[in-house]
Design a protein around this motif. Structure first.
Motif, PDB file in Angstrom:
ATOM      1  N   ASN A   1       0.810  -1.217   0.000  1.00 28.62           N
ATOM      2  CA  ASN A   1       0.000   0.000   0.000  1.00 28.62           C
ATOM      3  C   ASN A   1       0.849   1.274   0.000  1.00 28.62           C
ATOM      4  O   ASN A   1       0.343   2.356   0.262  1.00 28.62           O
ATOM      5  N   VAL A   2       2.130   1.126  -0.303  1.00 25.84           N
ATOM      6  CA  VAL A   2       3.020   2.282  -0.502  1.00 25.84           C
ATOM      7  C   VAL A   2       3.353   2.373  -1.985  1.00 25.84           C
ATOM      8  O   VAL A   2       3.811   1.403  -2.593  1.00 25.84           O
ATOM      9  N   HIS A   3       3.119   3.550  -2.572  1.00 26.03           N
ATOM     10  CA  HIS A   3       3.310   3.744  -4.008  1.00 26.03           C
ATOM     11  C   HIS A   3       4.319   4.873  -4.227  1.00 26.03           C
ATOM     12  O   HIS A   3       4.107   5.999  -3.753  1.00 26.03           O
ATOM     13  N   ILE A   4       5.394   4.579  -4.938  1.00 27.80           N
ATOM     14  CA  ILE A   4       6.411   5.578  -5.260  1.00 27.80           C
ATOM     15  C   ILE A   4       6.217   5.990  -6.715  1.00 27.80           C
ATOM     16  O   ILE A   4       6.265   5.152  -7.618  1.00 27.80           O
TER      17      ILE A   4
ATOM     18  N   VAL B   1       5.709  14.167  -0.010  1.00 27.27           N
ATOM     19  CA  VAL B   1       6.777  14.439  -0.979  1.00 27.27           C
ATOM     20  C   VAL B   1       7.875  13.398  -0.858  1.00 27.27           C
ATOM     21  O   VAL B   1       8.345  12.847  -1.854  1.00 27.27           O
ATOM     22  N   ILE B   2       8.282  13.103   0.362  1.00 26.36           N
ATOM     23  CA  ILE B   2       9.399  12.170   0.567  1.00 26.36           C
ATOM     24  C   ILE B   2       9.233  11.472   1.902  1.00 26.36           C
ATOM     25  O   ILE B   2       8.651  12.021   2.841  1.00 26.36           O
ATOM     26  N   ALA B   3       9.752  10.245   1.975  1.00 26.63           N
ATOM     27  CA  ALA B   3       9.609   9.450   3.190  1.00 26.63           C
ATOM     28  C   ALA B   3      10.887   8.671   3.455  1.00 26.63           C
ATOM     29  O   ALA B   3      11.646   8.349   2.530  1.00 26.63           O
ATOM     30  N   ALA B   4      11.108   8.378   4.728  1.00 26.54           N
ATOM     31  CA  ALA B   4      12.136   7.414   5.109  1.00 26.54           C
ATOM     32  C   ALA B   4      11.556   6.016   4.995  1.00 26.54           C
ATOM     33  O   ALA B   4      10.368   5.800   5.275  1.00 26.54           O
ATOM     34  N   ALA B   5      12.383   5.054   4.591  1.00 26.05           N
ATOM     35  CA  ALA B   5      11.882   3.702   4.350  1.00 26.05           C
ATOM     36  C   ALA B   5      11.217   3.112   5.597  1.00 26.05           C
ATOM     37  O   ALA B   5      10.089   2.607   5.541  1.00 26.05           O
ATOM     38  N   ASP B   6      11.892   3.176   6.737  1.00 21.72           N
ATOM     39  CA  ASP B   6      11.326   2.609   7.954  1.00 21.72           C
ATOM     40  C   ASP B   6      10.074   3.374   8.396  1.00 21.72           C
ATOM     41  O   ASP B   6       9.110   2.785   8.887  1.00 21.72           O
ATOM     42  N   GLY B   7      10.094   4.690   8.217  1.00 22.69           N
ATOM     43  CA  GLY B   7       8.955   5.508   8.617  1.00 22.69           C
ATOM     44  C   GLY B   7       7.718   5.218   7.801  1.00 22.69           C
ATOM     45  O   GLY B   7       6.602   5.133   8.340  1.00 22.69           O
ATOM     46  N   VAL B   8       7.872   5.080   6.488  1.00 26.41           N
ATOM     47  CA  VAL B   8       6.699   4.828   5.646  1.00 26.41           C
ATOM     48  C   VAL B   8       6.174   3.410   5.872  1.00 26.41           C
ATOM     49  O   VAL B   8       4.965   3.164   5.765  1.00 26.41           O
ATOM     50  N   ARG B   9       7.063   2.484   6.220  1.00 26.08           N
ATOM     51  CA  ARG B   9       6.591   1.143   6.588  1.00 26.08           C
ATOM     52  C   ARG B   9       5.724   1.209   7.836  1.00 26.08           C
ATOM     53  O   ARG B   9       4.664   0.585   7.911  1.00 26.08           O
ATOM     54  N   ARG B  10       6.193   1.961   8.832  1.00 29.65           N
ATOM     55  CA  ARG B  10       5.434   2.094  10.082  1.00 29.65           C
ATOM     56  C   ARG B  10       4.054   2.690   9.821  1.00 29.65           C
ATOM     57  O   ARG B  10       3.043   2.194  10.342  1.00 29.65           O
ATOM     58  N   ALA B  11       3.999   3.746   9.021  1.00 31.70           N
ATOM     59  CA  ALA B  11       2.720   4.386   8.718  1.00 31.70           C
ATOM     60  C   ALA B  11       1.810   3.452   7.928  1.00 31.70           C
ATOM     61  O   ALA B  11       0.603   3.370   8.194  1.00 31.70           O
TER      62      ALA B  11
ATOM     63  N   GLU C   1       1.627   0.296   7.942  1.00 35.37           N
ATOM     64  CA  GLU C   1       1.153  -0.845   8.720  1.00 35.37           C
ATOM     65  C   GLU C   1       0.153  -0.445   9.800  1.00 35.37           C
ATOM     66  O   GLU C   1      -0.389  -1.313  10.488  1.00 35.37           O
ATOM     67  N   GLU C   2      -0.119   0.869   9.955  1.00 37.11           N
ATOM     68  CA  GLU C   2      -1.034   1.319  11.000  1.00 37.11           C
ATOM     69  C   GLU C   2      -2.463   0.858  10.741  1.00 37.11           C
ATOM     70  O   GLU C   2      -3.172   0.470  11.677  1.00 37.11           O
ATOM     71  N   TRP C   3      -2.906   0.900   9.485  1.00 38.85           N
ATOM     72  CA  TRP C   3      -4.265   0.470   9.113  1.00 38.85           C
ATOM     73  C   TRP C   3      -4.208   0.031   7.647  1.00 38.85           C
ATOM     74  O   TRP C   3      -4.789   0.658   6.774  1.00 38.85           O
TER      75      TRP C   3
END
Length: 229
Positions: free
Chosen positions: A6-9, A177-187, A189-191
């Protein structure tokens, strides 16, 4: 780099060029504002193409007298949710894309410096407090479009997602605009069943104080000329 489904680059070449320009320390505040707006526009086009559907509406008439069938967008209960303060720089782009005006609900979250965990200081979701743990708040949007230029640790984004879930939102799009890999994974996985995250780029690392590396600096400071405050 492995990321949740559910993360799209975005692979848009114009977007990549604008992100490169945004990274530069020589880019001045006025151009930063334009770049954030342009990146939000491109991301918004890509994300909303998958989240919205077009339906036939009522009949109308053209200026030269011909009848036609109008088009409406579903879901109708939309809202834009900027994360203060840098998310304000992305709001106008999304407002411009949507065919009808929609509410803008602000969430204020900051990172506590020592723990880097989010602290909420402002929330203007209408009737956002549920009357019980099993009953969501009233007037919740079917689709909330969260705008926040940077996802670093992911704590702020995850907290915003949880707040909107408790409010009663059915689905959430996050534009960043931009994300850290670990941070976007955490977000992500929230829902995961209800959240889609769209970003222009992903950086692999964070600095010890929670900034993306190489990143784009503090977008809020760059937008509002408060660097060095």
């Amino acid at each position: 780099m492995s990321l949740p489904s559910n993360v799209h680059i975005s692979n848009h070449p114009c977007l990549k060029g604008k992100l490169s320009r945004l990274r530069s320390k020589s880019t001045q505040s006025r151009e930063v504002k334009y770049l954030i707006n342009d990146i939000a526009t491109i991301l918004g086009c890509e994300a909303l193409a998958t989240a919205l559907t077009a339906h036939d509406g009522p009949k109308d008439e053209t200026p030269i007298g011909y009848e036609y069938t109008t088009t409406t967008v579903q879901p109708e209960a939309l809202s834009i949710v900027p994360i203060l303060r840098s998310g304000l720089g992305m709001v106008e782009a999304i407002q411009t894309l949507l065919p009808e005006p929609v509410p803008v609900h602000h969430l204020g979250l900051y990172r506590e410096p020592s723990t880097l965990e989010p602290v909420e200081y402002y929330n203007n979701l209408p009737h956002h407090l549920p009357s019980s743990s099993s009953e969501p708040g009233t007037n919740a949007s079917s689709l909330a479009i969260v705008v926040d230029p940077v996802i670093a640790t992911g704590g702020t984004c995850a907290a915003a997602i949880q707040t909107l879930k408790e409010w009663g939102v059915k689905k959430i799009i996050v534009l960043s605009v931009i994300a850290a890999a670990d941070g976007v994974r955490r977000a992500a996985e929230e829902w995961p069943e209800a959240v889609e995250i769209w970003v222009a780029g992903v950086d692999a690392e964070l600095t010890p104080n929670g900034m993306l590396k190489p990143g784009v600096g503090d977008v809020g400071d760059r937008l509002f000329l408060t660097i060095g405050k």
